[in-house]
Write a protein that holds these residues in place. Structure first.
Motif, PDB file in Angstrom:
ATOM      1  N   VAL A  67       0.454  31.080 -61.672  1.00 52.66           N
ATOM      2  CA  VAL A  67       0.214  29.825 -60.947  1.00 52.66           C
ATOM      3  C   VAL A  67      -1.220  29.835 -60.434  1.00 52.66           C
ATOM      4  CG1 VAL A  67       1.142  30.795 -58.795  1.00 52.66           C
ATOM      5  CG2 VAL A  67       1.070  28.316 -59.090  1.00 52.66           C
ATOM      6  N   SER A  71      -4.195  27.258 -54.425  1.00 54.57           N
ATOM      7  CA  SER A  71      -3.789  25.860 -54.580  1.00 54.57           C
ATOM      8  C   SER A  71      -2.548  25.599 -53.729  1.00 54.57           C
ATOM      9  CB  SER A  71      -3.473  25.552 -56.052  1.00 54.57           C
ATOM     10  OG  SER A  71      -2.314  26.261 -56.470  1.00 54.57           O
ATOM     11  N   ARG A  73       0.135  24.406 -54.735  1.00 56.50           N
ATOM     12  CA  ARG A  73       1.281  24.874 -55.515  1.00 56.50           C
ATOM     13  C   ARG A  73       1.498  26.369 -55.308  1.00 56.50           C
ATOM     14  NH1 ARG A  73       2.551  22.946 -61.664  1.00 56.50           N
ATOM     15  NH2 ARG A  73       4.661  23.826 -61.795  1.00 56.50           N
ATOM     16  N   SER A  74       0.438  27.127 -55.343  1.00 55.62           N
ATOM     17  CA  SER A  74       0.548  28.572 -55.157  1.00 55.62           C
ATOM     18  C   SER A  74       1.015  28.923 -53.751  1.00 55.62           C
ATOM     19  CB  SER A  74      -0.796  29.240 -55.440  1.00 55.62           C
ATOM     20  OG  SER A  74      -0.680  30.646 -55.398  1.00 55.62           O
ATOM     21  N   ASN A  76       2.833  27.103 -51.675  1.00 54.49           N
ATOM     22  CA  ASN A  76       4.234  26.738 -51.485  1.00 54.49           C
ATOM     23  C   ASN A  76       5.173  27.555 -52.356  1.00 54.49           C
ATOM     24  OD1 ASN A  76       4.214  24.736 -49.379  1.00 54.49           O
ATOM     25  ND2 ASN A  76       3.162  23.372 -50.800  1.00 54.49           N
ATOM     26  N   GLU A  77       4.691  28.015 -53.527  1.00 51.59           N
ATOM     27  CA  GLU A  77       5.495  28.950 -54.317  1.00 51.59           C
ATOM     28  C   GLU A  77       5.676  30.254 -53.537  1.00 51.59           C
ATOM     29  OE1 GLU A  77       6.896  29.219 -57.650  1.00 51.59           O
ATOM     30  OE2 GLU A  77       7.004  27.060 -57.319  1.00 51.59           O
ATOM     31  N   ASP A 163      -2.802  23.538 -61.088  1.00 54.66           N
ATOM     32  CA  ASP A 163      -2.842  22.608 -59.959  1.00 54.66           C
ATOM     33  C   ASP A 163      -4.299  22.291 -59.660  1.00 54.66           C
ATOM     34  OD1 ASP A 163      -1.877  20.978 -57.972  1.00 54.66           O
ATOM     35  OD2 ASP A 163      -1.455  22.579 -56.535  1.00 54.66           O
TER      36      ASP A 163
END
Length: 376
Positions: A67, A71, A73-74, A76-77, A163
């Motif tokens: 990922v 970002s 996305r990273s 929240n992952e 992302d």
């Protein structure tokens, strides 16, 4: 619980990491604003490096290209797992916007195949947003994004889950508020900065923090000694840690070249702790006592923190926290051997019973493993 050994011969390179955790680690409650790290010495804080791990594009390990680093996305992952903080790098654009990006240079390639690079602090927010995936991907196409590897190769910045880049404000607004932020204040190595320039950048970052942090836990850190000094001078609400290679790499500024110099700097400027390359700690374990005697907290970073045995050894040595790339693997390992704080004798016995019991053979393996990995 017995340790499942991974032989040193099976770890030929730190780019090739064990596929599964082999020993459990402890989990910590987060550091809240104004809290003291010295009160949390018995716990191990787990911090996601650039979110769910850095992107090592040349690595044979696909987990390091899973990922997009740094970002939303990273972040929240990573927040899907029981981590305490995510760590990320903040730089300030020429129009005074704090953005999240690790490298000094941002690279792209034009239609003729010509590669260009710019200092990220020398471009505007609008130009920064023009690189890579776009939020409005239906109407906008971003510039191709490249990255320079340590060996000098220019690689396409290709990851499985991509992302767009984000600002510090967007991170505060878009990341699970349960997760704390370890904000690394990023400056170019070996550049001599005027205090005015450092202060301008730090004030821009602080404006966003004070407007959007709310109750989120925050740690500031920096490799730049004067940035660490100034961020401590400019605010007294959040802890400040000095980042150091601990002598594993030598710089023109002597304050960066050993753990003892790092201790002196923290004490001189009233900082709360050190974040050291883990190899420096394993090479000089007696420094831990000096750090603790100085009432400083100690976190570590580095590829060895993706090896569960190495992290467990740090827990035994009294290190306060680790910054890791393999968030899922390390947090799963953590949950196996550290129970919540015991409030009575019965719970204390349960907690003690939950710790791994190593055989003499397993301990011997650990003591062989760590020095050999440090040599790599």
């Amino acid at each position: 619980m017995a340790l499942k050994a991974v032989h040193v011969s099976d770890v030929p390179s730190l780019d090739q990491l064990p596929e599964a955790p082999v020993v459990a680690l402890s989990i910590s409650s987060r550091l809240h604003k104004g809290a003291g790290w010295e009160n949390k010495a018995e716990r191990l804080v787990v911090i996601g490096h650039r979110g769910k791990g850095m992107n090592a594009l040349a690595s044979p390990d696909p987990r390091l290209r899973e990922v997009k680093e740094n970002s939303l996305r990273s972040f929240n992952e990573a927040a899907r797992f029981p981590i305490d903080f995510v760590e990320f790098d903040v730089q300030v654009t020429k129009d005074d916007c704090p953005i999240i990006f690790h490298d000094d240079l941002i690279l792209t390639e034009d239609e003729d195949g010509k590669i260009s690079e710019k200092l990220v602090t020398h471009i505007s927010l609008e130009e920064f947003r023009s690189y890579g995936p776009q939020r409005d991907h239906h109407t906008k196409v971003g510039k191709p994004l490249l990255r320079k590897a340590k060996d000098g190769r220019i690689l396409n910045w290709a990851v499985k889950a991509d992302d767009s880049f984000c600002t510090l404000q967007e991170a505060f607004q878009g990341v699970d508020p349960r997760v704390g932020f370890n904000i690394e204040l990023k400056f170019v190595d070996d550049v001599v900065y005027e205090e005015e320039e450092l202060t301008r950048s730090l004030r821009a970052t602080l404006r966003v923090v004070y407007e959007f942090a709310n109750e989120r836990s925050i740690i500031f850190s920096s490799f730049q000694p004067d940035a660490a000094r100034l961020i401590r001078k400019l605010q007294n609400d959040y802890p400040v840690f000095f980042l150091t290679n601990g002598g594993t790499q030598i710089y023109g500024d002597a304050r960066r070249n050993s753990l003892d110099e790092g201790i002196k700097l923290c004490l001189a400027y009233g900082l709360q702790g050190l974040v050291s390359e883990v190899k420096a700690i394993f090479s000089n374990p007696t420094a831990i006592a000096r750090i603790k005697d100085s009432k400083l907290a100690l976190l570590t970073y580095g590829q060895l923190n993706n090896v569960p045995e190495a992290v467990y050894m740090q827990h035994l040595m009294g290190i306060n926290g680790v910054i890791v790339d393999l968030v899922q693997e390390i947090t799963e390992a953590v949950s196996e051997f550290i129970s919540p704080d015991a409030e009575d004798a019965v719970e204390a016995k349960v907690k003690e019973a939950s710790r791994p019991k190593f055989s003499q053979h397993e301990l011997s393996f650990l003591l062989r493993l760590i020095p050999q990995l440090v040599q790599q």
